[in-house]
Design a protein around this motif. Structure first.
Motif, mmCIF file in Angstrom:
data_model
loop_
_atom_site.group_PDB
_atom_site.id
_atom_site.type_symbol
_atom_site.label_atom_id
_atom_site.label_comp_id
_atom_site.label_asym_id
_atom_site.label_seq_id
_atom_site.Cartn_x
_atom_site.Cartn_y
_atom_site.Cartn_z
ATOM 1 N N GLU A 234 -30.167 5.975 -25.773
ATOM 2 C CA GLU A 234 -29.628 6.570 -27.000
ATOM 3 C C GLU A 234 -28.685 7.689 -26.572
ATOM 4 O OE1 GLU A 234 -30.894 9.252 -30.113
ATOM 5 O OE2 GLU A 234 -28.824 8.630 -29.920
ATOM 6 N N LEU A 235 -27.383 7.537 -26.921
ATOM 7 C CA LEU A 235 -26.392 8.466 -26.368
ATOM 8 C C LEU A 235 -26.006 9.603 -27.299
ATOM 9 C CD1 LEU A 235 -24.032 5.984 -24.517
ATOM 10 C CD2 LEU A 235 -26.150 7.002 -23.753
ATOM 11 N N GLY A 236 -26.260 9.455 -28.605
ATOM 12 C CA GLY A 236 -25.939 10.539 -29.526
ATOM 13 C C GLY A 236 -25.136 10.061 -30.710
ATOM 14 N N PRO A 237 -24.682 11.004 -31.559
ATOM 15 C CA PRO A 237 -23.949 10.629 -32.776
ATOM 16 C C PRO A 237 -22.595 9.990 -32.456
ATOM 17 C CG PRO A 237 -24.608 12.948 -32.832
ATOM 18 C CD PRO A 237 -24.868 12.454 -31.460
ATOM 19 N N GLU A 238 -22.301 8.944 -33.193
ATOM 20 C CA GLU A 238 -21.069 8.179 -33.008
ATOM 21 C C GLU A 238 -19.834 9.090 -33.034
ATOM 22 O OE1 GLU A 238 -19.400 4.049 -34.938
ATOM 23 O OE2 GLU A 238 -20.868 5.216 -36.017
ATOM 24 N N GLN A 239 -19.873 10.046 -33.959
ATOM 25 C CA GLN A 239 -18.726 10.920 -34.170
ATOM 26 C C GLN A 239 -18.413 11.761 -32.928
ATOM 27 O OE1 GLN A 239 -19.385 12.952 -37.831
ATOM 28 N NE2 GLN A 239 -17.574 14.220 -37.561
ATOM 29 N N GLN A 240 -19.453 12.181 -32.226
ATOM 30 C CA GLN A 240 -19.238 13.021 -31.045
ATOM 31 C C GLN A 240 -18.848 12.209 -29.817
ATOM 32 O OE1 GLN A 240 -22.734 15.413 -30.337
ATOM 33 N NE2 GLN A 240 -22.617 16.316 -32.371
ATOM 34 N N LEU A 241 -18.988 10.902 -29.902
ATOM 35 C CA LEU A 241 -18.754 10.082 -28.713
ATOM 36 C C LEU A 241 -17.474 9.271 -28.792
ATOM 37 C CD1 LEU A 241 -22.438 8.947 -28.263
ATOM 38 C CD2 LEU A 241 -21.183 10.471 -26.766
ATOM 39 N N GLU A 242 -16.642 9.591 -29.791
ATOM 40 C CA GLU A 242 -15.365 8.907 -29.932
ATOM 41 C C GLU A 242 -14.577 9.074 -28.636
ATOM 42 O OE1 GLU A 242 -13.557 7.343 -32.201
ATOM 43 O OE2 GLU A 242 -14.829 7.416 -33.979
ATOM 44 N N ARG A 243 -14.085 7.990 -28.064
ATOM 45 C CA ARG A 243 -13.190 8.001 -26.907
ATOM 46 C C ARG A 243 -13.834 8.571 -25.643
ATOM 47 N NH1 ARG A 243 -8.156 7.629 -29.601
ATOM 48 N NH2 ARG A 243 -6.867 8.689 -28.101
ATOM 49 N N VAL A 244 -15.164 8.590 -25.605
ATOM 50 C CA VAL A 244 -15.861 9.089 -24.419
ATOM 51 C C VAL A 244 -16.178 7.906 -23.500
ATOM 52 C CG1 VAL A 244 -18.099 10.023 -23.675
ATOM 53 C CG2 VAL A 244 -16.818 11.157 -25.487
ATOM 54 N N THR A 245 -16.134 8.145 -22.187
ATOM 55 C CA THR A 245 -16.480 7.083 -21.245
ATOM 56 C C THR A 245 -17.826 7.403 -20.590
ATOM 57 O OG1 THR A 245 -14.172 6.623 -20.800
ATOM 58 C CG2 THR A 245 -15.742 5.857 -19.170
ATOM 59 N N ALA A 246 -18.755 6.476 -20.690
ATOM 60 C CA ALA A 246 -20.074 6.661 -20.070
ATOM 61 C C ALA A 246 -20.083 5.988 -18.699
ATOM 62 C CB ALA A 246 -21.156 6.046 -20.944
ATOM 63 N N ARG A 247 -20.861 6.553 -17.798
ATOM 64 C CA ARG A 247 -21.029 5.952 -16.466
ATOM 65 C C ARG A 247 -22.411 5.299 -16.443
ATOM 66 N NH1 ARG A 247 -18.842 6.973 -11.166
ATOM 67 N NH2 ARG A 247 -17.149 8.063 -12.175
ATOM 68 N N VAL A 248 -22.439 4.014 -16.183
ATOM 69 C CA VAL A 248 -23.709 3.275 -16.172
ATOM 70 C C VAL A 248 -24.008 2.862 -14.732
ATOM 71 C CG1 VAL A 248 -24.939 1.258 -17.069
ATOM 72 C CG2 VAL A 248 -23.188 2.361 -18.473
ATOM 73 N N VAL A 249 -25.153 3.284 -14.231
ATOM 74 C CA VAL A 249 -25.540 2.935 -12.849
ATOM 75 C C VAL A 249 -26.723 1.976 -12.936
ATOM 76 C CG1 VAL A 249 -26.336 3.803 -10.627
ATOM 77 C CG2 VAL A 249 -24.820 5.195 -12.036
ATOM 78 N N VAL A 250 -26.542 0.800 -12.376
ATOM 79 C CA VAL A 250 -27.605 -0.208 -12.428
ATOM 80 C C VAL A 250 -28.062 -0.491 -11.007
ATOM 81 C CG1 VAL A 250 -28.203 -2.550 -13.132
ATOM 82 C CG2 VAL A 250 -26.608 -1.225 -14.506
ATOM 83 N N THR A 251 -29.357 -0.351 -10.777
ATOM 84 C CA THR A 251 -29.919 -0.667 -9.459
ATOM 85 C C THR A 251 -30.693 -1.977 -9.573
ATOM 86 O OG1 THR A 251 -30.144 1.696 -9.057
ATOM 87 C CG2 THR A 251 -31.305 0.238 -7.555
ATOM 88 N N LEU A 252 -30.368 -2.903 -8.678
ATOM 89 C CA LEU A 252 -31.020 -4.213 -8.720
ATOM 90 C C LEU A 252 -32.191 -4.228 -7.755
ATOM 91 C CD1 LEU A 252 -27.738 -6.264 -8.579
ATOM 92 C CD2 LEU A 252 -29.055 -5.722 -10.607
ATOM 93 N N LYS A 253 -33.056 -5.201 -7.932
ATOM 94 C CA LYS A 253 -34.173 -5.349 -6.985
ATOM 95 C C LYS A 253 -33.572 -5.524 -5.583
ATOM 96 C CE LYS A 253 -37.855 -4.955 -9.394
ATOM 97 N NZ LYS A 253 -38.294 -5.851 -10.421
ATOM 98 N N GLY A 254 -34.088 -4.813 -4.622
ATOM 99 C CA GLY A 254 -33.513 -4.872 -3.283
ATOM 100 C C GLY A 254 -32.686 -3.636 -2.994
#
Lengths: 397, 217
Positions: A367-387
């Motif tokens: 849950e990142l927050g209110p839509e209005q505050q996140l307009e044009r924001v870029t999130a960094r998503v880090v995914v770690t896989l098994k291994g």
């Protein structure tokens, strides 16, 4: 619904709202009803030639609005929201002119037009308040003054977007021509640079060839086309070393390594420095986890899953964007059982602090927050896989 | 005496509670000074640049970076890529390594940046006419520099608002990968996608510059 039918239906809507107000049928906050009445009435008042309506119906409905209703309408109005919507609309217009696939173009255009219609409805509300003042309702004067000042400022700040909006010119012309001639020029969102000779502007700006451009557009094209170099920054190289580089950062580093012997030497120094660190700290060599995974599918407005939008799809997982109750969620969903070890999402205002998450049936929900505050924001998503292999993605919200 | 990890835990706690942590942090990094010099020497050897005197300045740079961002970053990396941050010391030494690399890369780039300019010693006594021309040329250089900054500001905005398009444009235009097949391969996208992203990037950059110039007017 085609535009003219949409405006025709405003008469029925206004009649129904008038009935509700006469019978005091609606309880609670009177602001939303006041907004609907003002917008519907204003839509008709600004289109008297193409959508003729009985003026007594319009006046009667307006007169039924209470002072409380007008106040509540004014309190709930956010021009900041409209500003963001218009800016997003300009982005969507560029996507419509230069879409990933031709079938996406129509969808982008429709979304973008929704933004322009939102600005137009605010103008209709202002126009209806003006009418109400003329009908003798002095309590509408301060509400009108507030709205008019806010919209004037909004227009001054956003009028430059007309260049991008040329990508929507066919629909904008249709809307412009439904307005009465005396209000067309003021409605810049439909009328500025809307003539046919401007239709190809965004496509021309997106091209290396600027021969079809003139004036300010030709000057900026020349500036953008100048050859330039950009070395990888400290942060990009550091993230690469830590295994946190995005695909794009990894690509930048690979490209520079190929063409610049000096940069290749910097990478060699990075490896030598790492060997020294391992010797000094007695740490075991760490598995290379900086290699980006192959992308299985791109982004696009057409791709969706349930009510979420697929923003990234890989062999092992996919990332979905949801907007629920005006809040933005990112869901990292494993593509097959056991492929995913962990995931974290970071926002620019706290780049090192992961956002809270919880496991749902769909996957790991952030849950990142209110839509209005996140307009044009870029999130960094880090995914770690098994291994232990991990990959980092940039997701525009 | 506290171990590195214990001292680091105390610093993190003080930081979270809003207490001053600079003194224990100073004590902690002082323990790593010698190892930091070793890392700098190894980087210098591989880079074939620098002198022994650089080690102190690089260490100071690294301490500043560790204090300003590194403490948070360490926690973030520990959570994201377990094992990669290893220990606060390992993480600090990596910052040292990158400060050294950055320093020697910058030195090289600064030299290249000035290649196109004449040395002041080369300028002979000038006539009034030549002086006027020099003033004009100087103004042109200032304008050029402003336009240059305006462009990079627009590019940074593109990176924030449209990261995918910025990445494609960066490869295509700034890194001389003027081949969409290669761009697509590096970014793991289709060739058609590469064309589209570069087009949109160009359109947005030009629209941003139009916006900036419009606001200035």
């Amino acid at each position: 619904m085609d535009p003219i039918s949409r405006y025709q239906s405003r008469k029925d809507e206004l009649d129904a709202l008038k009935g509700e107000l006469e019978n005091h049928a609606r309880k609670g906050d009177p602001g939303p009803v006041a907004q609907r009445v003002l917008e519907a009435a204003g839509d008709l008042l600004r289109r008297t030639q193409r959508v003729p309506a009985d003026s007594s119906l319009v006046d009667a409905a307006l007169k039924l609005l209470t002072a409380d209703g007008l106040e509540s309408f004014a309190d709930g109005l956010s021009t900041q929201e409209l500003r963001s919507r218009l800016q997003r609309c300009a982005d969507e217009a560029v996507e419509a002119a230069l879409p990933d696939s031709d079938e996406d173009s129509g969808t982008w255009s429709q979304w973008a037009m929704q933004g322009l219609l939102a600005r137009d409805r605010a103008e209709s509300a202002r126009c209806a308040l003006d009418r109400l003042i003329r009908l003798g309702r002095t309590d509408a004067t301060p509400v009108h003054a507030r709205l008019a000042a806010a919209l004037e400022q909004l227009d001054a700040d956003t009028k430059y977007l007309a260049a991008a909006l040329t990508a929507l010119n066919a629909s904008r012309r249709t809307e412009r021509d439904l307005l009465d001639p005396e209000v067309r020029a003021h409605a810049w969102w439909f009328s500025a640079r809307a003539d046919a000779h401007e239709d190809g502007l965004v496509k021309a700006l997106g091209s290396d060839d600027s021969s079809g451009l003139s004036g300010a557009e030709a000057a900026v094209s020349k500036e953008v086309g100048k050859p330039r170099k950009r070395p990888a920054s400290f942060d990009e190289l550091f993230r690469f070393d830590l295994g946190l580089a995005t695909d794009a950062e990894g690509a930048l580093i690979a490209a520079q390594k190929k063409v610049s012997p000096d940069f290749a030497k910097a990478l060699a120094a990075m490896e030598e420095g790492e060997r020294a660190i391992l010797e000094l700290t007695g740490g075991a060599p760490i598995a290379d986890n900086v290699r980006p995974l192959r992308r299985a599918a791109g982004q696009g407005p057409g791709a969706s899953s349930g009510s979420g939008q697929v923003v990234e799809e890989r062999h092992e997982f996919r990332v979905l964007l949801f907007r629920r109750a005006q809040r933005v969620h990112l869901v990292v969903q494993p593509a097959r059982d056991g492929a995913l070890a962990a995931a974290a999402v970071f926002l620019p205002d706290a780049p090192e602090r992961g956002r809270p998450s919880h496991a749902t049936e769909a996957g790991l929900d952030f849950e990142l927050g209110p839509e209005q505050q996140l307009e044009r924001v870029t999130a960094r998503v880090v995914v770690t896989l098994k291994g232990g292999r991990s990959t980092t993605l940039a997701v525009k919200l | 005496m506290l171990t590195d990890d214990e001292l680091f835990a105390e610093i993190s706690k003080s930081r979270t509670e809003g207490r001053d942590f600079h003194r224990p942090l100073g004590e902690l990094v002082a323990r790593w000074r010698d190892h930091s010099a070793t890392v700098v020497r190894r980087v210098q050897g591989a880079f074939m640049r620098g002198s022994p005197d650089d080690a102190d300045e690089i260490f100071q740079d690294a301490v500043v970076k560790f204090m300003s961002r590194g403490l948070e970053q360490f926690r973030g990396v520990s959570e994201q890529v377990p094992g990669k941050a290893a220990s606060p010391k390992t993480f600090f030494l990596r910052i040292v390594k990158h400060c050294a690399i950055d320093r020697y890369r910058r030195q090289r780039e600064d030299l290249e940046d000035h290649k196109g300019y004449d040395s002041e010693d080369d300028v002979s006594e000038v006539s009034r006419h030549e002086a006027a021309r020099a003033v004009k040329e100087s103004q042109a250089k200032t304008d050029q520099s402003e336009a240059h900054q305006e462009y990079w500001a627009a590019y940074r905005r593109l990176q924030r608002e449209h990261p995918n398009e910025a990445a494609a444009w960066d490869l295509y235009h700034h890194q001389d990968v003027e081949d969409h097949v290669e761009c697509a391969r590096l970014l793991n996208i289709t060739v058609a996608n590469s064309y589209k992203r570069v087009s949109r990037a160009q359109a947005w950059l030009k629209l941003y510059l139009l916006e900036t110039r419009n606001k200035e007017q």
